[in-house]
Design a protein around this motif. Structure first.
Motif, PDB file in Angstrom:
ATOM      1  N   THR A 196      68.464  24.213  -7.054  1.00  0.00           N
ATOM      2  CA  THR A 196      67.168  23.892  -6.460  1.00  0.00           C
ATOM      3  C   THR A 196      66.017  24.052  -7.446  1.00  0.00           C
ATOM      4  N   LEU A 239      70.149  28.632  -6.757  1.00  0.00           N
ATOM      5  CA  LEU A 239      68.889  28.377  -7.463  1.00  0.00           C
ATOM      6  C   LEU A 239      69.108  27.490  -8.682  1.00  0.00           C
ATOM      7  N   LEU A 283      71.383  34.209   4.357  1.00  0.00           N
ATOM      8  CA  LEU A 283      69.981  34.156   4.764  1.00  0.00           C
ATOM      9  C   LEU A 283      69.060  34.505   3.599  1.00  0.00           C
ATOM     10  N   PHE A 284      69.469  35.500   2.813  1.00  0.00           N
ATOM     11  CA  PHE A 284      68.632  35.856   1.670  1.00  0.00           C
ATOM     12  C   PHE A 284      68.545  34.686   0.699  1.00  0.00           C
ATOM     13  N   THR A 285      69.652  33.955   0.557  1.00  0.00           N
ATOM     14  CA  THR A 285      69.625  32.786  -0.314  1.00  0.00           C
ATOM     15  C   THR A 285      68.649  31.749   0.223  1.00  0.00           C
ATOM     16  N   ALA A 286      68.770  31.472   1.518  1.00  0.00           N
ATOM     17  CA  ALA A 286      67.864  30.486   2.111  1.00  0.00           C
ATOM     18  C   ALA A 286      66.421  30.940   1.919  1.00  0.00           C
ATOM     19  N   LEU A 307      71.369  22.482   0.893  1.00  0.00           N
ATOM     20  CA  LEU A 307      71.574  23.919   1.068  1.00  0.00           C
ATOM     21  C   LEU A 307      72.822  24.152   1.918  1.00  0.00           C
ATOM     22  N   LEU A 358      73.816  29.124  11.398  1.00  0.00           N
ATOM     23  CA  LEU A 358      72.591  28.381  11.121  1.00  0.00           C
ATOM     24  C   LEU A 358      72.675  26.962  11.666  1.00  0.00           C
ATOM     25  N   ILE A 371      77.798  32.543   8.492  1.00  0.00           N
ATOM     26  CA  ILE A 371      76.349  32.381   8.642  1.00  0.00           C
ATOM     27  C   ILE A 371      75.995  30.902   8.618  1.00  0.00           C
ATOM     28  N   PHE A 385      76.154  26.321   0.812  1.00  0.00           N
ATOM     29  CA  PHE A 385      76.772  27.375   1.621  1.00  0.00           C
ATOM     30  C   PHE A 385      78.207  27.019   1.962  1.00  0.00           C
ATOM     31  N   THR A 414      65.168  32.856  -0.451  1.00  0.00           N
ATOM     32  CA  THR A 414      64.738  32.696  -1.844  1.00  0.00           C
ATOM     33  C   THR A 414      64.419  31.235  -2.149  1.00  0.00           C
ATOM     34  N   VAL A 415      65.326  30.352  -1.711  1.00  0.00           N
ATOM     35  CA  VAL A 415      65.120  28.939  -2.017  1.00  0.00           C
ATOM     36  C   VAL A 415      63.810  28.437  -1.418  1.00  0.00           C
ATOM     37  N   PHE A 416      63.588  28.721  -0.157  1.00  0.00           N
ATOM     38  CA  PHE A 416      62.389  28.172   0.496  1.00  0.00           C
ATOM     39  C   PHE A 416      61.126  28.874   0.026  1.00  0.00           C
ATOM     40  N   ILE A 421      75.705  33.949  -5.253  1.00  0.00           N
ATOM     41  CA  ILE A 421      75.336  32.842  -4.349  1.00  0.00           C
ATOM     42  C   ILE A 421      73.867  32.503  -4.527  1.00  0.00           C
ATOM     43  N   ILE A 422      73.041  33.525  -4.761  1.00  0.00           N
ATOM     44  CA  ILE A 422      71.620  33.227  -4.927  1.00  0.00           C
ATOM     45  C   ILE A 422      71.388  32.480  -6.242  1.00  0.00           C
TER      46      ILE A 422
END
Ligand code: HEA
Ligand code: HEA
Ligand code: CUA
Ligand SMILES: [Cu+2]
Lengths: 87, 316, 193, 532
Positions: free
Chosen positions: A84, A81, C33-36, D235, D213, D209, D239, C38-40, A76-77
């Motif tokens: 973005t 990315l 949350l970890f994704t958010a 974003l 959010l 989540i 998600f 990292t992105v920000f 997901i990360i």
């Protein structure tokens, strides 16, 4: 008795690592700050996983259950990315 | 389509035939597998059918065939890579900047498109282009996400708040085309339509000339300013000026009329009522409508509002 | 140390698989949350740098120590009950509970301090992340405390023994997971913002 | 026959409400989810009715928006996701693997009640219904009616229920298989359910989540998705689709599992390519996590990401295609009886191929730009969901009805319903492909007149479809009391659930069976054994 001892040793290591990461954060290493902090955090996490969570003695199946989801966290990360960071 | 007839005429814009070609390419592959699989399915179902009440016939004990399975993994994979590659090539072509393009600023708002030319002329729900002249649409939204969709051009791009997205167009055929909002944006989504008029290059120049003149002669009268603001602020997205109901009530003849509010009260629509309707729209909600009108308190200055009211008064 | 034997004394395989699967879902819950983050963090490095200095690094470090220690007491409690030492187990869990409460107390102090300085979840993206991440983590701490309270009550009724202590083991794994999350939250928010 | 009591023997509200029997919980899910199918379908009929005329008619645009939001959200979250896993899965997983119950029976009941409380919370929100679409895109949803918060919370509970069910199944399949039930002797429905459960467990927390959010955004002004605060509306979409794409395979994998049971049984032939089908379920589950970006090709996502996601998207088609080829190969030289479960299974294959192949037009960057968010997409997902999953579900319902209720269905009425539904379905949804190609956007309460005639056709089709569905459900209800008493194994199938009486006794198996062979040895004794 052996367990208690090893637990305490792990705990000491964890505290020392915490001290180390706080200490390093006062230095200005640029990008390396993040890298060092994450490496230390991952070391701590590994210790907790192996000793406190008994992964060291676990059967393979359970270890698989513990590690497999990490792949999806990475997905997901990385997937997000891939958008973005290339916009 | 890929309206297939388009293949015979001039394509409407750059790459619209290319998109159709990709479509047909996929269609051919899909049709092949469709005929193959459905054909076998139906053929087997009929050929090996057992009559009602009959005991099962002897059947061979087949559990697999390796070469067959390899074929139906490898062959589709190759074709899929082909489809992918073709799609990417055309997509990139559609999204590549065209040199020499004129900029047109597009602002989307609930529920209206506004198109602004480099010289400042702004049109609500109308886009005029000259055939063969490339333009670059620089798009942003004032509120939620919208999507600019020109079916005949095979082009679509979401329009986001707080950010620009782009679309490069090269009109190739004269005519009028539909522009739709493709991203759901609220009650008026389906009415958020605009027209694209493509003219011959000379006609376009003439049109541009006359529009400029009109603008000049209209001068700076509050009414004309009000109309310009009415168009550029997106009022027309929700309010008609011809008496028909849209997402909001029509503004034809509101001034001086008696308005019934949602709570049953009746009020007279004077200047103060109109002003409040624009700055605090959810204070007094008109009966039969949703309280969805955004406030324009911060976007419109006091004399802007006065100008708009002056314009509304003329709508009889 | 015969390692096989030790694992054998733990919870049944089904329970272990179950809780690890549950932890997998927890991981992905925080994963959003970890994704958010990292992105920000990549989009606004300056904002993160400047805002993270407003956090109290030492309180954060103290809280890390508290939570790590609670993990130790939890691990001890489990080792104890595996050998049938019920008193030690009770002591371990109670200590864990106390430490968890201390963690929340410190967190509470930090939050009130932040609010007093006008830092709210809506202040900026960094503080949005900070409050949402620590808030969700805090909810997990509270949930863990509820379960531990239940364990203490059950322990008082003599429910657990060397042969049966699945709930303790499972709670332990959950608790260590809560610790693990904090191990990452601490540097990400306090140290390298 | 054994003297043990059937699981239905106990009567009374409490015996159901407090049951920990996986079969009863399965039945409760079955009833709840199908209720929402009927309600959701009813809303769809209203949608179609409004679209009978291009201009303003019948009810306001706002009502239309509320209706499609409710239709989509109910169909997805309250019907199709739990429909097969939680109902048929709950009922049959333990039976198929030779177990007495799932691994965590209490958790199973708890998860049902989470589901119900989620539904209740969502119903509360109806006082001020939301009109965000089932996709809840920000910033629109962040500014929408206050009920978005309530609905998010309700869906969070529903999601937790879904997670716990998946967790339960994973552990059950790992630990409770009967002696001799090796992985390669598992019925393929179990493989499908396993893949499904993995997706449920790993993707649902992300939507959880996301909803949290969204609520934080609405209540505390945390601006993750709000461009005015530096946040990124895309974003949210990342998600959302990280969950909602894999979830379409939560819908389809169990249905494919059912098909893999029904086809060999009614063709009296072993399944072709067992391992390929089994592993393709896992492959689909895995790849499904890699492709979510294909919903965002024109959203403003970067071209690079678009290219990557498009590439990966196509690779779902390979394992899916494998399954389809395997099923068709199973039919070859079979002895096929076209009883209602088989008819539905063949219908599944027929319609799903159409749905799947049109997915390719959506997966290709160039063509998706045109058909994205048009009726082409609407047609695609109804062909895959209604034409795929729901037809697979119908197949399963007809196949297992005797086992669940102890009664046979009326075959004649089942076939009447089949005709109506197949014809009605295609008349409703096929025109939508053409509408979409001509450019008609989705979620349009009013539309340009040039799309009128095909819309009329689609609406008429929806009536045929409705009549068929009413006939089918009438058959289900009527046969409960009036159907012929079902034998233990009416279809002479080889899987374990058929070796116990219909309906099964409370503890499933008097003696846990020992498994010595795979469940697809159809024709082994009678036929020749070439090719094994
Ligand atoms: C059960 C549900 C289900 C299933 C199984 C699928 C399956 C697939 N879907 Fe679909 N899809 C949805 C439900 C589903 N989808 C929904 C609900 C949406 C919209 C959500 C919304 O916006 O509201 C959507 C939207 C959607 C999009 C986004 C479009 C857009 O918004 O613009 C895309 C794009 O790539 C896509 C692609 C695919 C593909 C490639 C498959 C593949 O898995 C299909 C694979 C199958 C086949 C290809 C057919 C059989 C194969 C063969 C016969 C083998 C040989 C074939 C070849 C070599 C070509 N889908
Ligand atoms: C499982 C998923 C599923 C299923 C089965 C269906 C089934 C149907 N859908 Fe739905 N649909 C969606 C999922 C599904 N849909 C989703 C996710 C969307 C997108 C929403 C969005 O944009 O946000 C959508 C959108 C959607 C649209 C597009 C709306 C728009 O974009 O403007 C349309 C339009 O025709 C439609 C029609 C139908 C029809 C006619 C059926 C038929 O197949 C229905 C058949 C069922 C019946 C006909 C029921 C019959 C029963 C009775 C008559 C008895 C009544 C009883 C009681 C009231 C208790 N659907
Ligand atoms: Cu603007 Cu839809
Ligand atoms: Cu998808």
């Amino acid at each position: 008795m052996a367990y208690y001892k090893s637990y305490v040793m792990v705990w000491i290591a964890l505290i020392v690592l915490t001290g180390a990461t706080v200490g390093v954060s006062f230095l200005n290493l640029g990008l390396w700050n993040a890298a060092v902090a994450l490496v230390i955090a991952s070391t701590k996490a590994t210790l907790v996983g192996l000793y406190f969570m008994h992964l060291r003695h676990e059967i393979k199946l359970v270890i698989g259950f513990a590690l497999f989801p990490l792949l999806f966290l990475a997905l997901i990360i990385i997937g997000t990315l891939s958008d973005t960071m290339t916009r | 389509m890929p309206d297939l007839t388009a293949l015979q005429g001039t394509e409407a814009s750059l790459a619209s035939h290319d998109v159709d070609a990709v479509f047909i390419f996929i269609l051919v592959i899909a049709a092949f597998f469709f005929v193959l699989t459905q054909g076998l399915l139906i053929y087997f179902a009929v050929r090996y059918r057992r009559k009602k009440g009959e005991p099962p016939a002897k059947t061979p004990y087949i559990t697999g065939k390796q070469w067959l399975e390899v074929v139906w993994i490898v062959l589709p994979s190759l074709l899929l890579v082909g489809i992918f590659a073709y799609g990417v090539i055309i997509f990139v072509k559609m999204r590549t900047p065209i040199p020499g393009a004129t900029d047109v600023q597009v602002t989307a708002s609930q529920f209206q498109w506004s198109f602004k030319y480099p010289d400042g002329r702004t049109y609500s729900n109308e886009l005029h282009l000259a055939v063969g002249k490339p333009v670059k649409l620089i798009m942003t939204s004032r509120d939620v996400i919208h999507g600019l969709f020109i079916p005949d051009y095979r082009q679509k791009q979401d329009v986001l708040p707080g950010r620009y997205t782009y679309l490069w167009l090269l009109p190739k055929r004269i005519g009028t085309f539909d522009i739709y909002c493709s991203q759901y944006c609220g009650t008026g989504h389906s009415l958020m339509r605009a027209t694209l008029t493509v003219m011959g290059q000379n006609d376009y120049l003439a049109w541009e000339q006359s529009e400029k003149q009109k603008q000049q002669s209209a001068g700076a009268s509050p009414k004309a300013k009000g109309k310009a603001l009415f168009d550029s602020s997106g009022c027309g997205g929700c309010h008609s000026i011809d008496g028909s109901a849209k997402v909001g009530p029509t503004l034809k003849g509101v001034f001086g009329s008696t308005v019934t509010l949602a709570d049953g009260k009746q009020v007279k629509a004077d200047e103060e009522y109109l002003r409040e309707s624009i700055t605090e729209p959810n204070e007094q909600v008109v009966k039969g409508f949703q309280p969805i009108m955004p406030t324009f308190k911060s976007t419109l200055k006091d004399d802007d509002i006065a100008a708009i009211i002056a314009y509304i008064k003329t709508l009889k | 140390m015969a390692s096989k034997e030790k694992a054998g004394k733990g919870a049944p395989v089904a329970a272990r698989l179950g809780i690890w699967t549950f932890l997998a879902t927890e991981l992905l819950l925080f994963g959003g949350l970890f994704t958010a983050y990292t992105v920000f963090r990549i989009t606004y490095p300056d904002l993160f740098h400047q805002e993270h200095l407003k956090l109290n690094r030492l309180l954060g470090a103290l809280n890390t120590v508290v939570l790590l220690t609670s993990s130790l007491s939890m691990a001890v409690a489990i080792a104890a009950i595996r050998q049938g030492k019920k008193r030690l187990m009770q002591a371990g869990i109670v200590l864990t509970l106390v430490l968890a409460a201390a963690f929340l107390a410190i967190k509470y102090m930090e939050w009130t301090e932040d609010f007093a300085r006008g830092l709210y979840p809506g202040s900026n993206l960094f503080f949005g992340l900070y409050f949402v991440m620590t808030g969700l983590h805090g909810l997990h701490v509270i949930f863990g405390m509820c379960v531990m309270l239940y364990l203490v009550v059950q322990g008082q009724r003599n429910r657990f023994s060397a042969d049966y202590h699945t709930p303790v083991e499972i709670t332990g794994l959950y608790w260590h997971f809560v610790d693990l999350v904090w191990i990452y939250l601490f540097p990400l928010l306090y140290l390298i913002g | 026959m054994s003297q043990t009591e059937s699981y239905l023997a106990h009567k009374g509200f409490k015996s159901w409400a407090l049951t920990m029997d996986h079969k009863r919980i399965g039945v409760m899910y079955l009833v709840t989810t199908h209720l929402f199918f009927l309600i959701g379908g009813f809303l769809a009929l209203l949608l179609r009715l409004k679209l009978l005329s291009p201009g303003p008619a019948l009810f306001s645009a706002h009502t239309y928006d509320v209706l499609f939001t409710m239709h989509g959200a109910m169909m997805i979250f309250l019907f199709i996701i739990p429909a097969i896993p939680s109902s048929l899965g709950n009922f049959f997983i333990p039976l198929l693997i030779g177990a007495r119950d799932v691994a965590f029976p209490k958790l199973n009941l708890f998860s049902y009640y989470l589901f119900v409380s989620g539904i209740l919370v969502i119903l509360i929100s109806l006082v001020q219904p939301i009109d965000t679409g089932w996709t809840f895109y920000t910033p629109f949803s962040a500014e929408n009616s206050a009920a978005v918060t309530t609905v998010s919370f309700g869906l969070f509970l529903v999601g937790m229920s879904s997670i716990l069910t998946g967790l339960n199944f994973i552990v059950t399949i790992h630990t409770l298989r009967a002696p001799g039930m090796t992985w390669y002797r598992l019925p393929l429905f179990i493989w499908g359910m396993y893949g499904t459960s993995v997706i449920q467990v790993l993707s649902t927390p992300v939507i959880g989540i996301t909803f949290l959010l969204l609520v934080a955004e609405r209540l505390f002004g945390v601006g993750f998705f709000d461009p005015a605060k530096g946040g990124d509306p895309l974003l949210f979409q990342h998600f959302f689709w990280f969950y909602s794409h894999p979830v379409v395979y939560v819908m389809i994998l169990p249905a494919m599992g059912i098909i893999s049971e029904v086809i060999p049984c009614f063709a009296r032939k072993p399944i072709f390519g067992y391992k390929a089908i089994a592993y393709s379920a896992l492959a689909i589950a895995f790849i499904s996590f890699l492709v979510w970006g294909h919903h965002m090709f024109v959203s403003g996502m970067s071209t690079t990401a678009g290219v990557i996601f498009s590439f990966l998207t196509f690779f779902v088609a390979v394992p899916t295609g494998m399954k389809i080829f395997n099923w068709i190969a199973t039919l070859y030289k079979g002895s096929i009886s076209l009883d209602s479960p088989m008819l539905w299974a063949l219908t599944f294959i027929f319609l799903f191929i159409i749905g799947g192949l049109t997915g390719l037009f959506l997966g290709s960057l160039a063509t998706d730009v045109h058909v994205h968010d048009t009726y082409f997409l609407v047609a695609h997902f109804h062909y895959t969901m209604m034409g795929g999953t729901v037809m697979g579900l119908f197949s399963g319902l007809h196949y297992w009805y005797p086992k669940i209720t102890g009664r046979m269905l009326d075959e004649r009425w089942a076939k009447h319903a089949w005709w109506m539904i197949v014809v009605g379905f295609n008349v409703t949804f096929f025109p939508m492909f053409i509408l979409g190609m001509q450019g008609m956007p989705r979620r349009y309460a009013e539309y340009p007149a040039k799309y009128h005639s095909l819309n009329v056709l689609a609406t008429v089709g929806s009536w045929l479809l409705a009549v068929g569905i009413v006939i089918m459900f009438a058959n289900f209800i009527r046969s409960l009391n009036r159907g012929a008493i079902a034998p233990a194994n009416p279809w002479e199938a080889l899987t374990l659930e058929w070796q116990v009486p219909s309906p099964p006794p409370e503890e499933n198996f008097e003696v846990i069976p020992t498994v010595t062979d795979w469940p697809y040895s159809y024709g082994k004794e009678t036929g020749d054994t070439r090719g094994k």
